[in-house]
Scaffold this active site. Structure first.
Site, mmCIF file in Angstrom:
data_model
loop_
_atom_site.group_PDB
_atom_site.id
_atom_site.type_symbol
_atom_site.label_atom_id
_atom_site.label_comp_id
_atom_site.label_asym_id
_atom_site.label_seq_id
_atom_site.Cartn_x
_atom_site.Cartn_y
_atom_site.Cartn_z
ATOM 1 N N LYS A 1 -0.258 2.678 4.995
ATOM 2 C CA LYS A 1 -0.114 1.814 3.821
ATOM 3 C C LYS A 1 1.175 2.105 3.056
ATOM 4 C CE LYS A 1 -5.110 1.229 3.178
ATOM 5 N NZ LYS A 1 -6.276 1.503 2.326
ATOM 6 N N SER B 1 -11.023 -0.702 0.010
ATOM 7 C CA SER B 1 -9.782 -0.225 -0.593
ATOM 8 C C SER B 1 -9.050 -1.305 -1.387
ATOM 9 C CB SER B 1 -8.852 0.331 0.486
ATOM 10 O OG SER B 1 -8.512 -0.666 1.414
#
Length: 837
Positions: free
Chosen positions: A755, A712
């Site tokens: 996140k 990611s």
């Protein structure tokens, strides 16, 4: 329209018999419908749902208000008969003409009697079979035109032999079936017509509705009598088998009574002779316990067999203790004892909300299970749930709340460190000191066959030369097999299908695939700061105040102090360490109170260091100014989300790429993909294609002691590389996450909720997400979605537009000739925690 047994017979009640006789005589006085010149009759229709009335037979019926009742009233006003039509499917409430059998029965209906429930009842007598020609009227009740079916009454030799055979079979059925009166056989002897005899026997014996309907449709008397003959033969076989079973059971009872009488006599003789001893009494007690215990057939048989072995052994034989222990286990295990489930969904929801905050998916699944069980109580299949999440997120305590909501016993088995298969399945009785496995040990402790069984730390199972415990759990956690779980010690099947199993784990990766496939996974993602504050106010603070001996009203922990404890004194996804720190704080206040010293009643953030010491953790802050070659990614860790600064430095060299910061293989490959994408777009960014051969690239993720891996960080590396090569600054308030491909496409990633919350907590203003991750924003609080600008992207071109400053007119230093010296090599170094992107 339904039939009934008409209640118990009351032969001794003269008034009842007289009234019944009078009502029956009334039926015979009602004439048949008169046929027109074409032989057709028209009559109202009486609808029969799960009842078939044959010609010449008398039967009671119940009539509910509706078309059938109006049809009967019309027929009685005209002193006429009705035609009874039987529905093909009894479940149809409003039948249409095609829903009836094509053949009905013309019948007479006696006086209507009103029932207490508002319905009516009457006696009916079938007259003759009729074939439906057409429906003349449909409202308010059906009227049909029908043709009477004439049945031949001539009896030849074959028919006479068939009638005799049928009477003989019926006589034997009457002798074996207690529900058939002896008068039924006498009545059949006086019937001279084959069709009448078939209809009479069809009414007397117990036949399924479909079989009665098929007999009604057979208009030929001989064929109908043959079919009745076959059905009587089948019924006789069943009755003979029942009689054999009953005789065998009775003989067993007689033998048991005889054995009991002889044993009592033997016991009395032994007591008179002074030979009765403790050993004999113990065996007798064991026999009595086995008789009283509600054991399955196989368990009872095994227990009796072991007791017989004991009777043949002297009391001091070494094997006596082994057999006694085995019998105790059989008798102590719950074979049929069960608790009744509380299937009140509102009660369960209240219990779950009372003891737990958040955990919406897990609560919804339990409430769905209770709702399904309340609508379908016969359902026996139990769910196998697996709670997966970081430590301290309430997995085990939620299991206790579920058991309380259902009203089941709660038992827990920790599987952490179990390496021996015998821990699950037990040891065979050939070993000294053998015992059943932990599954059956826990079931005996539960005392019921349907407890809530929690298997903790299923991901901590090990295996060695003693076997694989996870393989033994495959049978336990499989609804298709666990109804006959086999334990090596017990050596007989034990039913675990009524147990509700819940397993817990911290990581899904350590659970064997076959075991994971048997379970329904429910993830516990960890609590955000707002949830931790709410949990602390609801549960942790009141509990710690009570344990510390303080009063709830005299000490208040303010929200700023609570937030500081969460951010600077704990670093976790759950609330276990938070409760420890809160308890430590209140214990210090309790000490001040016990020493009669002044203590704060309202605890703010400024006094925390006095009680808890200096902060232990520091949040990573966003960049303070826009920089070249420095991009901010957002990462997921087991303790939540973190922002992750990423630095890129370009040096004179030979085109090498170096990635540091203890990164894994996947992140190394993401860096290679990001650099390859930049090389393929060199002209778009006004870069000379050969510049990459003259420069080395160094990518660094700070906090190098923390392992990092995952795809990611791909677009973050790509932006940092583009910024370093083009000298375009990166916006400091922009965070990003997403996987990059060689063509610049942005692929979805995991941990989006954590996140986004980390970006909001760190003070970022914009976060770039893959477009296919927008669905994951459902779980993000509305306030966070409002404060942040969330930019969905599908390609790196969109990321460049949002994250980088516009290109300036001055030439880039990477365009200088190879002989020129490159200056300004060192980007801004920053501090911060890094996690697994």
């Amino acid at each position: 329209m339904k039939g009934d047994d008409w209640g118990p017979r009351q032969e001794d009640d003269e008034e009842f018999n007289a009234a019944l006789h009078q009502r029956t005589e009334e039926l015979y006085r009602i004439p048949n419908a008169v046929a027109d010149r074409y032989g057709y009759i028209e009559c109202p229709v009486l609808t029969l749902r799960d009842l078939v009335v044959f010609p010449r037979m008398v039967s009671p019926i119940y009539i509910v208000p509706g078309p059938s009742l109006m049809a009967i009233q019309d027929a009685q006003q005209n002193i006429s008969t009705v035609i009874a039509l039987t529905q093909r499917d009894a479940e149809i409430d409003d039948p249409r003409p095609e829903d009836f059998l094509p053949i009905g029965v013309e019948m007479a209906v006696g006086r209507l009697l009103s029932m207490p429930d508002g319905n009516n009842s009457a006696l009916v007598q079938g007259r003759r079979r009729v074939e439906i020609v057409e429906f003349v009227q449909r409202d308010p009740f059906y009227i049909v035109r029908a043709r009477a079916i004439d049945e031949p009454t001539l009896v030849d030799r074959k028919t006479d032999a068939l009638m005799r055979t049928t009477r003989d079979l019926f006589e034997r059925c009457v002798q074996l079936d207690r529900s058939l009166p002896d008068e039924a056989h006498l009545f059949s002897i006086n019937i001279t017509e084959p069709g009448w005899l078939a209809d009479m026997i069809s009414t007397a014996i117990s036949l399924p509705l479909t079989e009665r309907q098929s007999l009604l449709l057979i208009s030929d008397p001989k064929q109908r009598l043959k079919r009745v003959n076959q059905l009587l033969a089948q019924e006789l076989d069943v009755l003979q088998l029942e009689d054999e079973i009953q005789t065998r059971v009775q003989s067993e009872v007689d033998r048991s009574q005889r054995e009991f009488y002889l044993r009592e006599q033997m016991k009395a003789i032994q007591n008179e002779l002074g030979e009765g001893d403790i050993w004999t009494r113990e065996i007798a007690e064991l026999r009595e316990r086995v008789e009283k215990a509600n054991l399955p057939v196989e368990a009872r048989s095994q227990a009796v067999k072991e007791i017989e072995r004991l009777t043949q052994m002297p009391a001091m034989a070494p094997e006596v203790g082994i057999i006694r222990t085995y019998l105790d286990w059989i008798l102590d295990l719950p074979w049929n004892q069960a608790t009744e489930d509380n299937l009140d969904v509102q009660h369960a929801a209240h219990i779950l909300e009372q003891f737990h905050y958040g955990l919406g998916k897990a609560k919804d699944r339990i409430l769905e299970y209770i709702a399904v069980r309340s609508l379908n109580p016969k359902r026996t299949r139990q769910p196998i749930l697996c709670f997966i999440g970081p430590p301290g997120t309430g997995k085990t305590s939620l299991g206790r709340s579920i058991s309380e909501a259902l009203g089941r016993k709660f038992v827990r088995l920790s599987l952490g460190g179990v390496r021996d298969e015998a821990e699950i399945r037990g040891h065979r009785r050939t070993y000294i000191g053998a015992l059943p496995g932990r599954i059956l040990q826990t079931m005996r402790r539960a005392g019921t066959i349907n407890p809530l069984f929690m298997l903790d730390e299923v991901d901590k199972l090990g295996n060695d030369f003693r076997g694989d415990p996870s393989s033994a759990l495959l049978e336990v956690l499989d609804p298709e097999q666990n109804h006959a779980f086999s334990d090596h010690y017990l050596e007989m099947p034990y039913d675990l299908s009524r147990v509700m199993f819940i397993t817990t784990a911290n990581s899904i990766g350590n659970i064997p695939v076959a075991l994971l496939d048997r379970m329904e996974v429910i993830e516990f993602p960890g609590y955000i700061e707002e949830e931790k504050i709410e949990i602390a106010h609801r549960f942790l603070i009141p509990r710690q105040i009570e344990e510390s001996g303080l009063e709830l009203e005299e000490t208040v922990l303010l929200d700023p102090a609570l937030k500081r404890i969460i951010r600077e004194y704990t670093y976790e996804a759950g609330v276990r360490n938070l409760e420890r720190e809160i308890g430590r704080l209140f214990r210090k206040i309790a000490r001040l109170k016990s020493e009669k010293k002044h203590f704060p009643t309202r605890i703010g953030a400024s006094v925390l260091e006095r009680f808890l010491g200096p902060p232990q953790f520091f949040d990573t802050e966003a960049e303070r100014q826009d920089e070249i070659g420095v991009a901010t990614g957002v990462a997921w860790t087991e303790n939540g989300g973190e922002i992750m600064p990423l630095e890129v430095l370009i040096l004179e060299g030979k085109g090498n790429l170096q990635v540091t910061g203890q990164v894994g293989d996947v992140m190394q490959e993401s860096a290679q993909a990001a650099l390859s994408y930049l090389k393929s777009r060199a002209r778009q960014f006004s870069l000379e294609p050969d510049i990459f051969e003259r420069l080395d690239v160094h990518i660094h993720i700070p906090e190098g002691a923390i392992p990092k891996d995952g795809p990611s960080a791909g677009i973050t590396m790509g932006i940092a590389l583009i910024s370093a090569f083009t000298e375009r600054k990166v916006h400091k308030e922009v965070g990003m996450t997403g996987e990059i491909t060689l063509r610049g496409k942005v692929l979805p990633v995991g941990g989006v909720r954590e996140k986004v919350l980390a970006a909001h907590r760190a003070g970022l203003k914009t976060i770039i997400l893959p477009e296919r991750n927008l669905k994951d924003l459902v779980d993000v609080p509305k306030k966070v979605r409002t404060d942040l600008m969330i930019v969905p992207v599908v390609h790196m071109d969109q990321v460049v537009e949002v994250a980088l400053h516009p290109a300036s007119g001055k030439p880039n230093r990477v365009r200088k000739s190879h002989s020129e010296k490159i200056e300004e090599k060192t980007p801004l170094e920053i501090e911060g925690k890094a996690g697994n992107p």
